[in-house]
Design an enzyme around this catalytic site. Structure first.
Site, PDB file in Angstrom:
ATOM      1  NE  ARG A  24       0.661  -7.283  -6.317  1.00  0.00           N
ATOM      2  CZ  ARG A  24      -0.330  -8.439  -7.007  1.00  0.00           C
ATOM      3  NH1 ARG A  24      -0.666  -9.208  -6.534  1.00  0.00           N
ATOM      4  NH2 ARG A  24      -0.940  -7.571  -8.324  1.00  0.00           N
ATOM      5  NE  ARG A  28      -2.454 -12.302  -1.623  1.00  0.00           N
ATOM      6  CZ  ARG A  28      -2.782 -12.801  -3.279  1.00  0.00           C
ATOM      7  NH1 ARG A  28      -3.618 -13.651  -2.985  1.00  0.00           N
ATOM      8  NH2 ARG A  28      -2.182 -12.039  -4.143  1.00  0.00           N
ATOM      9  NE  ARG A  37      -4.970 -10.921   3.527  1.00  0.00           N
ATOM     10  CZ  ARG A  37      -5.072 -11.636   2.696  1.00  0.00           C
ATOM     11  NH1 ARG A  37      -5.512 -11.095   1.716  1.00  0.00           N
ATOM     12  NH2 ARG A  37      -5.136 -12.942   3.363  1.00  0.00           N
ATOM     13  CG  ASP A  74      -4.245  -3.641  -6.344  1.00  0.00           C
ATOM     14  OD1 ASP A  74      -3.978  -4.016  -6.085  1.00  0.00           O
ATOM     15  OD2 ASP A  74      -5.338  -2.937  -7.482  1.00  0.00           O
ATOM     16  CE1 TYR A 151      -7.429  -7.378 -13.551  1.00  0.00           C
ATOM     17  CE2 TYR A 151      -5.858  -5.556 -14.790  1.00  0.00           C
ATOM     18  CZ  TYR A 151      -5.873  -6.705 -14.258  1.00  0.00           C
ATOM     19  OH  TYR A 151      -5.503  -7.579 -13.521  1.00  0.00           O
TER      20      TYR A 151
HETATM   21  C1  LIG Z   1      -2.948  -6.028 -12.136  1.00  0.00           C
HETATM   22  C2  LIG Z   1      -2.250  -5.473 -10.849  1.00  0.00           C
HETATM   23  C3  LIG Z   1      -2.668  -5.369 -10.261  1.00  0.00           C
HETATM   24  N1  LIG Z   1      -2.080  -4.827  -8.954  1.00  0.00           N
HETATM   25  C4  LIG Z   1      -0.933  -4.621  -8.677  1.00  0.00           C
HETATM   26  C5  LIG Z   1      -0.991  -4.657 -10.480  1.00  0.00           C
HETATM   27  C6  LIG Z   1       0.183  -4.650 -11.692  1.00  0.00           C
HETATM   28  C7  LIG Z   1       1.505  -5.936 -11.711  1.00  0.00           C
HETATM   29  C8  LIG Z   1       0.753  -7.111 -11.965  1.00  0.00           C
HETATM   30  O1  LIG Z   1       0.663  -7.600 -13.053  1.00  0.00           O
HETATM   31  O2  LIG Z   1       0.689  -7.984 -10.721  1.00  0.00           O
HETATM   32  C9  LIG Z   1       0.126  -3.559  -9.040  1.00  0.00           C
HETATM   33  C10 LIG Z   1       0.507  -3.871  -7.227  1.00  0.00           C
HETATM   34  N2  LIG Z   1      -0.365  -4.811  -6.343  1.00  0.00           N
HETATM   35  C11 LIG Z   1       0.027  -4.490  -5.051  1.00  0.00           C
HETATM   36  C12 LIG Z   1       1.213  -3.568  -5.447  1.00  0.00           C
HETATM   37  C13 LIG Z   1       1.775  -3.334  -3.860  1.00  0.00           C
HETATM   38  C14 LIG Z   1       3.630  -3.249  -4.415  1.00  0.00           C
HETATM   39  C15 LIG Z   1       4.143  -4.455  -4.530  1.00  0.00           C
HETATM   40  O3  LIG Z   1       5.079  -4.725  -3.304  1.00  0.00           O
HETATM   41  O4  LIG Z   1       4.449  -4.605  -4.899  1.00  0.00           O
HETATM   42  C16 LIG Z   1       1.198  -3.813  -6.459  1.00  0.00           C
HETATM   43  C17 LIG Z   1       2.337  -3.012  -7.406  1.00  0.00           C
HETATM   44  C18 LIG Z   1      -0.953  -5.211  -3.847  1.00  0.00           C
HETATM   45  C19 LIG Z   1      -1.664  -6.415  -3.521  1.00  0.00           C
HETATM   46  N3  LIG Z   1      -2.657  -5.938  -4.657  1.00  0.00           N
HETATM   47  C20 LIG Z   1      -2.941  -7.549  -4.768  1.00  0.00           C
HETATM   48  C21 LIG Z   1      -2.332  -8.123  -3.626  1.00  0.00           C
HETATM   49  C22 LIG Z   1      -3.816  -9.236  -2.921  1.00  0.00           C
HETATM   50  C23 LIG Z   1      -4.133  -9.605  -2.157  1.00  0.00           C
HETATM   51  C24 LIG Z   1      -4.473  -9.816  -0.380  1.00  0.00           C
HETATM   52  O5  LIG Z   1      -3.319 -10.066   0.293  1.00  0.00           O
HETATM   53  O6  LIG Z   1      -4.979 -10.755  -0.658  1.00  0.00           O
HETATM   54  C25 LIG Z   1      -1.350  -6.949  -3.516  1.00  0.00           C
HETATM   55  C26 LIG Z   1      -0.339  -8.093  -2.328  1.00  0.00           C
HETATM   56  C27 LIG Z   1      -4.471  -7.940  -5.185  1.00  0.00           C
HETATM   57  C28 LIG Z   1      -4.686  -7.610  -7.177  1.00  0.00           C
HETATM   58  N4  LIG Z   1      -4.736  -6.047  -7.370  1.00  0.00           N
HETATM   59  C29 LIG Z   1      -4.274  -6.300  -8.943  1.00  0.00           C
HETATM   60  C30 LIG Z   1      -5.410  -7.899  -9.081  1.00  0.00           C
HETATM   61  C31 LIG Z   1      -5.025  -8.755  -9.989  1.00  0.00           C
HETATM   62  C32 LIG Z   1      -4.984  -9.183  -7.498  1.00  0.00           C
HETATM   63  C33 LIG Z   1      -5.259  -9.867  -6.823  1.00  0.00           C
HETATM   64  C34 LIG Z   1      -4.198 -11.315  -7.831  1.00  0.00           C
HETATM   65  C35 LIG Z   1      -3.873 -11.590  -6.356  1.00  0.00           C
HETATM   66  O7  LIG Z   1      -4.399 -11.707  -5.805  1.00  0.00           O
HETATM   67  O8  LIG Z   1      -2.234 -11.449  -6.385  1.00  0.00           O
HETATM   68  C36 LIG Z   1      -4.749  -5.867  -9.179  1.00  0.00           C
END
Ligand SMILES: Cc1c2[nH]c(c1CCC(=O)O)Cc1[nH]c(c(CCC(=O)O)c1C)Cc1[nH]c(c(CCC(=O)O)c1C)Cc1[nH]c(c(C)c1CCC(=O)O)C2
Length: 343
Positions: A24, A28, A37, A74, A151
């Site tokens: 990540r 944010r 964003r 994602d 999911y």
């Molecule tokens: C389970 C999972 C998801 N997504 C992901 C996983 C596996 C890794 C982990 O366990 O964290 C993987 C993921 N999600 C994102 C990336 C991009 C690359 C990175 O910078 O790592 C990667 C590799 C961007 C993201 N994916 C998400 C964000 C936040 C969204 C935003 O900008 O509002 C980002 C930057 C949203 C997301 N996406 C997902 C969830 C549960 C959420 C909401 C939780 C949260 O808000 O952190 C599903």
């Protein structure tokens, strides 16, 4: 010969200073991410906008000089490409239409249909392949089948993956069909990322920890083994990282069983334990607790040094044990990097 530090570590080389990136890292906690964003409108619009998705991928590289960039996308885009509805509720997380019966499964699309939706993602990879500095490795990724299935079945994140376990027990045929569809679709999705320029791919099995015994072998190890085996048949030089989060003893033997080049370690196990039990089989990635990016100070410095020290006799890529959180202080990331590279 591989020159980039990440590729060298993935190739089994022990480097004097471990290469660094963060899960990540585009997120944010960075003001520039929040600004981009906002320009895109929302998170999914950002994922599907190749110019802006490439821009947020590059932001942490410019700010910190990480050794790897991870494609901004994602793990839930694949279910969407298979026909699930997907949306994000601010402050809560993802929501999807659910798959809980043979009839729901029958409505999903096939592996051949996914690219129509996912083409912008490959375009992002192509832009990054051109724009990244020559010493930075580009990592593509997908969710592992079990985690993505949790999911799709529940329609949201769940603390214990209860709905997915329930389907596995009550309608195993549908559950297995879903895992198989995700396995073959993930192979196609990652193949396109590699063709577009991803140099490494990573499989995120964030909920591997809730699979026990034979379920862990059947639904974490086996789908990952199949994906790795087919990707390596297509792209013999491709390094693969897997993250079976909270696998505990399941980390032992994971390299050998799945054929991955690197196992990413969360912080529920100590780096000393992981060095003794996992790194003996190959490269590991991890595993500083992400809370240090919030709290900083001497504890951050001490624990960063401890992780580096524990893994210094084998191939290691420095990372956090899970994604950096939105409340992290960007200064703490700089302090972590300075501790690793500077002294
Ligand atoms: C389970 C999972 C998801 N997504 C992901 C996983 C596996 C890794 C982990 O366990 O964290 C993987 C993921 N999600 C994102 C990336 C991009 C690359 C990175 O910078 O790592 C990667 C590799 C961007 C993201 N994916 C998400 C964000 C936040 C969204 C935003 O900008 O509002 C980002 C930057 C949203 C997301 N996406 C997902 C969830 C549960 C959420 C909401 C939780 C949260 O808000 O952190 C599903």
């Amino acid at each position: 010969m591989a020159e980039k530090t990440i590729l060298r570590a993935l190739n089994g080389e022990v480097l004097p200073t471990p290469p660094i990136w963060m899960m990540r890292q585009a997120g944010r906690y960075l003001p520039e991410y929040r600004a981009t964003r906002a320009k895109a409108g929302d998170f999914l619009s950002l994922c599907y906008n190749p110019e802006l998705a490439a821009e947020v991928t590059l932001q942490p590289i410019r700010r910190y000089g990480f050794d790897a960039a991870i494609l901004f996308a994602d793990i839930l885009l694949l279910p969407q490409a298979l026909g699930a509805d997907l949306w994000f509720v601010t402050g809560e997380g993802p929501r999807l239409s659910t798959v809980t019966s043979a009839a729901d499964f029958a409505k999903l699309k096939t592996r051949d249909d996914i690219h129509e939706t996912l083409n912008p993602i490959y375009e992002t990879v192509g832009i990054l392949n051109r724009e990244l500095p020559s010493d930075v490795t580009l990592i593509g990724f997908a969710g592992a089948p079990w985690t993505v299935a949790t999911y799709m079945i529940a329609g949201r994140g769940t603390p214990d993956q209860g709905p997915a376990h329930a389907l596995k027990d009550s309608d195993r045929e549908t559950f297995v069909k879903l895992i198989d569809l995700l396995t073959v679709s993930t192979i196609e999705y990652l193949s396109k990322q590699v063709e577009a320029g991803a140099e490494v791919v990573k499989l995120f099995d964030s909920w591997a920890g809730s699979l026990k015994g034979a379920d862990f072998e059947d639904f974490c190890v086996e789908p990952i083994r199949q994906i790795v085996s087919e990707l390596k048949a297509r792209f013999p030089q491709l390094p693969v990282i897997a993250f079976p989060r909270e696998a505990g003893d399941g980390y032992i033997g994971f390299h050998e069983k799945t054929g991955v080049d690197c196992v990413a370690i969360d912080n529920s196990v100590s780096p000393e334990w992981a060095a003794r039990n996992v790194q003996i089989a190959g490269c590991v990635q991890g595993n500083l607790a992400s809370k240090h990016m919030v709290t900083g100070g001497q504890a951050l410095i001490d624990e960063t040094r401890q992780v580096v020290e524990a893994f210094r006799n084998g191939p290691h890529i420095f990372n956090l044990g899970h994604g950096i959180t939105p409340d992290a202080d960007p200064e703490n990331v700089a302090l972590m990097i300075e501790t690793i590279r500077g002294g």
